[in-house]
Design an enzyme around this catalytic site. Structure first.
Site, PDB file in Angstrom:
ATOM      1  N   SER A   1       8.618  95.386-110.534  1.00 21.24           N
ATOM      2  CA  SER A   1       8.388  96.968-111.166  1.00 21.24           C
ATOM      3  C   SER A   1       7.584  97.661-110.521  1.00 21.24           C
ATOM      4  CB  SER A   1       8.065  96.875-112.753  1.00 21.24           C
ATOM      5  OG  SER A   1       6.578  96.546-112.828  1.00 21.24           O
TER       6      SER A   1
ATOM      7  N   LYS B   1       1.151  99.736-114.160  1.00 18.71           N
ATOM      8  CA  LYS B   1       1.806 101.044-113.787  1.00 18.71           C
ATOM      9  C   LYS B   1       1.253 102.153-113.525  1.00 18.71           C
ATOM     10  CE  LYS B   1       5.444  98.792-115.962  1.00 18.71           C
ATOM     11  NZ  LYS B   1       5.955  97.625-115.144  1.00 18.71           N
TER      12      LYS B   1
END
Length: 168
Positions: free
Chosen positions: A38, A91
């Site tokens: 990701s 993230k």
């Protein structure tokens, strides 16, 4: 009869090192493995084979930023999943409290005490586009460096997407 004394000294030293290590890990910094694609290409740029997945990046997470929630656009953070607090995600911060963030379908206002996070590889990222703004209380620290594998040791750059965020 010197053996019990030697064992006791070794046990005390091991206990002391353990307590100091735990304190440093909880308050100042820790090392965290990065799993999945990701955040590729920033982390784990190649995850095509079994051998690549065995050499996942390890990153340094500093925790001093948590005292006043001092974050900036583009910081990479570690946080507990809003859906499952046992899971940790890594993230990039796209929006901070008060910002307006444009998504594919809508424009979202980031409430106070929250941030908007997204993975660098949007095709395989479970992020704020799925679960909404993340409470700052779930943030565990800011990623500052890649420590492993040795050929990838480097500091982390802040990357921002200016077209998608407007301050309030």
């Amino acid at each position: 009869m010197g053996t019990p004394s030697v064992l006791w000294n070794v046990a005390k030293k091991c206990f002391t090192v353990g307590v100091i290590s735990l304190t440093v890990s909880d308050l100042f910094a820790s090392i965290v493995p990065v799993r999945g694609a990701s955040m590729s290409p920033t982390f784990n740029p190649k995850t095509n084979s079994l051998l690549d997945s065995l050499s996942d990046d390890r990153v340094l997470v500093e925790k001093l930023c948590l005292s006043n929630y001092k974050f900036s656009h583009g910081d990479v953070i570690v946080f507990c999943s809003p859906d499952n607090h046992k899971e940790k995600h890594i993230k990039r911060i796209v929006g901070l409290p008060g910002d307006w963030v444009g998504t594919i379908y809508d424009v979202v206002h980031i409430p106070e005490g929250h941030c908007w996070v997204e993975g660098d590889n949007s095709a395989s990222s479970l992020d704020s586009r799925s679960f909404g703004p993340v409470p700052l209380g779930l943030v565990k620290g800011r990623v500052t460096h890649i420590l492993w594998p040795p050929h990838r040791v480097s500091s982390i750059e802040r990357k921002t997407s200016r077209n998608r965020v407007s301050p309030s």
